[in-house]
Write an enzyme that holds these catalytic residues in place. Structure first.
Site, PDB file in Angstrom:
ATOM      1  N   CYS A  86      -5.517   8.192   8.679  1.00 55.29           N
ATOM      2  CA  CYS A  86      -5.904   7.629   9.977  1.00 55.29           C
ATOM      3  C   CYS A  86      -5.654   8.615  11.110  1.00 55.29           C
ATOM      4  O   CYS A  86      -4.661   9.343  11.103  1.00 55.29           O
ATOM      5  CB  CYS A  86      -5.094   6.366  10.222  1.00 55.29           C
ATOM      6  SG  CYS A  86      -5.639   4.997   9.203  1.00 55.29           S
TER       7      CYS A  86
ATOM      8  N   ARG B  69       0.313  14.462  13.243  1.00 56.27           N
ATOM      9  CA  ARG B  69       0.818  14.267  11.871  1.00 56.27           C
ATOM     10  C   ARG B  69       1.077  15.566  11.093  1.00 56.27           C
ATOM     11  O   ARG B  69       0.487  15.800  10.026  1.00 56.27           O
ATOM     12  CB  ARG B  69      -0.117  13.339  11.087  1.00 56.27           C
ATOM     13  CG  ARG B  69      -0.413  12.053  11.824  1.00 56.27           C
ATOM     14  CD  ARG B  69      -1.163  11.042  10.996  1.00 56.27           C
ATOM     15  NE  ARG B  69      -0.295  10.336  10.060  1.00 56.27           N
ATOM     16  CZ  ARG B  69      -0.712   9.330   9.287  1.00 56.27           C
ATOM     17  NH1 ARG B  69      -1.954   8.949   9.332  1.00 56.27           N
ATOM     18  NH2 ARG B  69       0.127   8.734   8.466  1.00 56.27           N
TER      19      ARG B  69
ATOM     20  N   ARG C 134      -9.148   0.049   3.365  1.00 55.08           N
ATOM     21  CA  ARG C 134      -8.263   1.077   2.815  1.00 55.08           C
ATOM     22  C   ARG C 134      -6.874   0.535   2.571  1.00 55.08           C
ATOM     23  O   ARG C 134      -6.113   1.062   1.755  1.00 55.08           O
ATOM     24  CB  ARG C 134      -8.185   2.276   3.775  1.00 55.08           C
ATOM     25  CG  ARG C 134      -9.490   3.034   3.806  1.00 55.08           C
ATOM     26  CD  ARG C 134      -9.360   4.338   4.528  1.00 55.08           C
ATOM     27  NE  ARG C 134      -8.013   4.847   4.438  1.00 55.08           N
ATOM     28  CZ  ARG C 134      -7.454   5.626   5.321  1.00 55.08           C
ATOM     29  NH1 ARG C 134      -8.133   6.015   6.369  1.00 55.08           N
ATOM     30  NH2 ARG C 134      -6.237   6.056   5.172  1.00 55.08           N
TER      31      ARG C 134
ATOM     32  N   LYS D 150       0.837  -1.210   0.000  1.00 55.39           N
ATOM     33  CA  LYS D 150       0.000   0.000   0.000  1.00 55.39           C
ATOM     34  C   LYS D 150       0.871   1.258   0.000  1.00 55.39           C
ATOM     35  O   LYS D 150       0.696   2.141  -0.852  1.00 55.39           O
ATOM     36  CB  LYS D 150      -0.895   0.022   1.246  1.00 55.39           C
ATOM     37  CG  LYS D 150      -1.587   1.367   1.470  1.00 55.39           C
ATOM     38  CD  LYS D 150      -2.458   1.379   2.709  1.00 55.39           C
ATOM     39  CE  LYS D 150      -1.802   1.843   3.973  1.00 55.39           C
ATOM     40  NZ  LYS D 150      -1.682   3.293   4.150  1.00 55.39           N
ATOM     41  N   ASN D 151       1.795   1.330   0.937  1.00 53.32           N
ATOM     42  CA  ASN D 151       2.524   2.596   1.096  1.00 53.32           C
ATOM     43  C   ASN D 151       3.548   2.832  -0.013  1.00 53.32           C
ATOM     44  O   ASN D 151       3.968   3.963  -0.245  1.00 53.32           O
ATOM     45  CB  ASN D 151       3.151   2.679   2.490  1.00 53.32           C
ATOM     46  CG  ASN D 151       2.074   2.866   3.548  1.00 53.32           C
ATOM     47  OD1 ASN D 151       0.931   3.230   3.234  1.00 53.32           O
ATOM     48  ND2 ASN D 151       2.415   2.608   4.805  1.00 53.32           N
TER      49      ASN D 151
ATOM     50  N   ASP E  68       3.361   0.405  12.282  1.00 53.64           N
ATOM     51  CA  ASP E  68       2.158  -0.153  11.651  1.00 53.64           C
ATOM     52  C   ASP E  68       1.886  -1.594  12.095  1.00 53.64           C
ATOM     53  O   ASP E  68       0.786  -2.096  11.892  1.00 53.64           O
ATOM     54  CB  ASP E  68       2.284  -0.121  10.121  1.00 53.64           C
ATOM     55  CG  ASP E  68       2.306   1.299   9.581  1.00 53.64           C
ATOM     56  OD1 ASP E  68       1.917   2.225  10.316  1.00 53.64           O
ATOM     57  OD2 ASP E  68       2.720   1.479   8.425  1.00 53.64           O
TER      58      ASP E  68
ATOM     59  N   ARG F 268      -4.220   9.962   3.365  1.00 57.26           N
ATOM     60  CA  ARG F 268      -2.980  10.613   3.801  1.00 57.26           C
ATOM     61  C   ARG F 268      -2.063  10.925   2.614  1.00 57.26           C
ATOM     62  O   ARG F 268      -1.510  12.015   2.486  1.00 57.26           O
ATOM     63  CB  ARG F 268      -2.267   9.652   4.770  1.00 57.26           C
ATOM     64  CG  ARG F 268      -1.074  10.244   5.426  1.00 57.26           C
ATOM     65  CD  ARG F 268      -1.505  11.180   6.505  1.00 57.26           C
ATOM     66  NE  ARG F 268      -0.436  12.041   6.907  1.00 57.26           N
ATOM     67  CZ  ARG F 268      -0.615  13.210   7.468  1.00 57.26           C
ATOM     68  NH1 ARG F 268      -1.819  13.667   7.689  1.00 57.26           N
ATOM     69  NH2 ARG F 268       0.399  13.955   7.817  1.00 57.26           N
TER      70      ARG F 268
ATOM     71  N   GLN G  11       8.182  19.050   7.785  1.00 54.94           N
ATOM     72  CA  GLN G  11       9.438  18.592   7.171  1.00 54.94           C
ATOM     73  C   GLN G  11       9.309  18.486   5.644  1.00 54.94           C
ATOM     74  O   GLN G  11      10.268  18.700   4.922  1.00 54.94           O
ATOM     75  CB  GLN G  11       9.879  17.248   7.763  1.00 54.94           C
ATOM     76  CG  GLN G  11      10.188  17.309   9.247  1.00 54.94           C
ATOM     77  CD  GLN G  11      11.292  18.313   9.570  1.00 54.94           C
ATOM     78  OE1 GLN G  11      12.396  18.227   9.036  1.00 54.94           O
ATOM     79  NE2 GLN G  11      10.993  19.275  10.426  1.00 54.94           N
TER      80      GLN G  11
END
Ligand code: EPU
Length: 423
Positions: free
Chosen positions: A120, A125, A399, A24-25, A307, A96, A129
């Site tokens: 989420c 968050r 998701r 996913k990421n 995670d 996100r 940066q």
């Protein structure tokens, strides 16, 4: 509010063989990166999950020509028709990773306007940066109302991150890929998806070196060509399935994963007394005796991933002895444990530390998922518990986990959906 709940009848050891979907990421970063190309890009092994669908909607809204074949796990993106650099809040707050549109649009067109990202609710968050990196490369960045606007020709520079950030590292890489000259990112994130993005950018003709270490060097290119690229398997899905197998005292072989990405979890499972064997691209997990309590401290890669903290801490509620879990990355990632108290879990939470006293039995109860990994943790809790667990708001799980219910059912789990009654 979701229109259905998940019902799990627990106590059945998971048995058999399963497979891992694309990450996913990594997918959300690589999909955004297709915008940087001057030609068509084809992405393979994308998971068929909600976050991927949202990004596809965003690409189409920007004017890209997109062909999505979910059964083939393939996405074809022709970015040549992009005629907008704006992602409205109504789209950006759906996930996100919409913030990657900032780096990609800025990198390609020198301007971007993106609504604040959603995602989420696991803590504050901030994105300071990310913005610091864009400014270092010459962007004028403004935060007004619910949106971020950034404008300016990207020129390579050095960026020293004040803290390690996966999203910030990826966004800076996107912005730097077509910048004039060299960019050096210090204190960069080393996650497998950072390396995957670097490989994808390099396959388009960019020059990225050092990904996987804390210093990444990017030589920006005037043009990037098309590429066909296969994303890596999902590290967190692999870990979730490993934990589910162990937690149910099962015996499962997980195919299509990268065992070296799993070392911090494997080490903890071995410490608990779980048998884990690595093959080339598969891992077998089985429980041969009772589980011992262990302590966990989440850290950036290659440390124990935040995670997986939630699925892991769900499993620890039934280990023998006391476990201390310290969450160092996000402020608010123990909500699943609060829900699990209703199932008999004995947990004390003090700020970012959870002290878990293992119990011999969990029992089914109604619980609510509050975020993606909390949802996964509650599924594991339900699989371990005696009786029926009802999970409300299970949409969070979709998701990030492709076909998780089918995968668990194929391993013997009793998990099904039930529509919610109106009113
Ligand atoms: N942070 C800042 N300033 C920034 C950026 C981050 O203070 O500009 C802080 C964050 O608040 C957090 C820490 O730094 O406390 C680390 O955040 P990071 O930027 O690494 O996280 P992220 O990019 O927002 C990604 C994943 C998360 C995963 C984290 C950590 C995506 C889309 N999200 O988030 O995944 O937990 O890295 O590995 O890649 C999930 O998949 O369930 C998930 C939440």
């Amino acid at each position: 509010m979701d229109s259905y709940k998940l019902l799990i009848t627990g106590g059945i050891p998971l048995m058999g063989e399963t497979y891992v979907s694309g990450g996913k990421n990594t997918s959300v970063a690589v999909i955004a990166a297709t915008l940087l190309s001057d030609e068509i890009c084809v992405l393979e092994n994308l998971p068929d999950i909600e976050d991927v669908h949202v990004l596809i909607d965003i690409l189409r809204d920007l004017g890209a020509q997109v062909e999505y074949q979910p059964e083939a796990r393939r996405l074809t993106v022709d970015p040549r028709g992009v005629n907008s650099c704006k992602v409205p809040y109504r789209q950006s707050q759906r996930m996100r990773a919409s913030y990657y549109m900032l780096g990609a649009l800025l990198g390609k067109f020198g301007q971007a306007e993106v609504g604040y990202p959603g995602g989420c609710s696991i803590g504050a968050r901030p994105v300071d940066q990310h913005l610091k990196a864009f400014r270092a490369m010459g962007a004028e960045v403004k935060e007004r109302g619910a949106k971020i606007t950034a404008k300016g020709k990207m020129v390579g520079n050095s960026v020293v991150f004040d803290r390690i950030t996966v999203g910030g590292t990826i966004n800076a890489m996107l912005a730097a890929a077509r910048a004039e000259g060299n960019t050096v990112l210090y204190n960069a994130a080393r996650e497998p998806h950072v390396v995957d993005l670097a490989n994808f950018l390099n396959s388009m003709g960019c020059r990225v070196k050092g990904a996987g270490t804390d210093t990444i060097r990017i030589t920006g290119q005037k043009k990037l060509h098309g590429s066909t690229y296969t994303v890596i398997p999902d590290q967190i899905e692999t870990g979730t399935l490993m934990i589910a197998a162990a937690a149910t005292r099962g015996d499962v072989v997980i195919h299509g994963c990268i065992p070296t990405h799993m070392e911090s979890l494997t080490a903890k499972l071995l410490e608990m007394g779980v048998a884990v064997s690595d093959m080339d691209d598969a891992i077998r997990v089985r429980t041969v005796r009772g589980h011992r309590a262990v302590n966990i401290k989440t850290q950036e890669y290659p440390g124990f991933p935040t995670d997986l903290q939630q699925p892991m801490s769900a499993m620890l509620t039934r280990a023998s002895g006391d476990s201390v879990v310290i969450e160092t990355i996000f402020e608010s990632r123990f909500k699943h444990l609060m829900e699990m108290r209703r199932m008999g879990a004995q947990v004390q939470i003090l700020d970012q530390t959870a002290i878990i006293q293992g119990v011999s039995e969990l029992y089914g109860a109604p619980v609510t998922a509050t975020d993606l990994r909390a949802g996964a943790a509650l599924v594991i809790a339900g699989l371990m518990a005696n009786g029926v667990t009802e999970i409300y708001e299970p949409g969070y799980i979709e998701r990030g986990y492709e076909h998780i219910e089918e995968k668990l059912r194929a391993l013997g789990a009793d998990i099904r959906r039930e529509p919610l009654e109106e009113g």
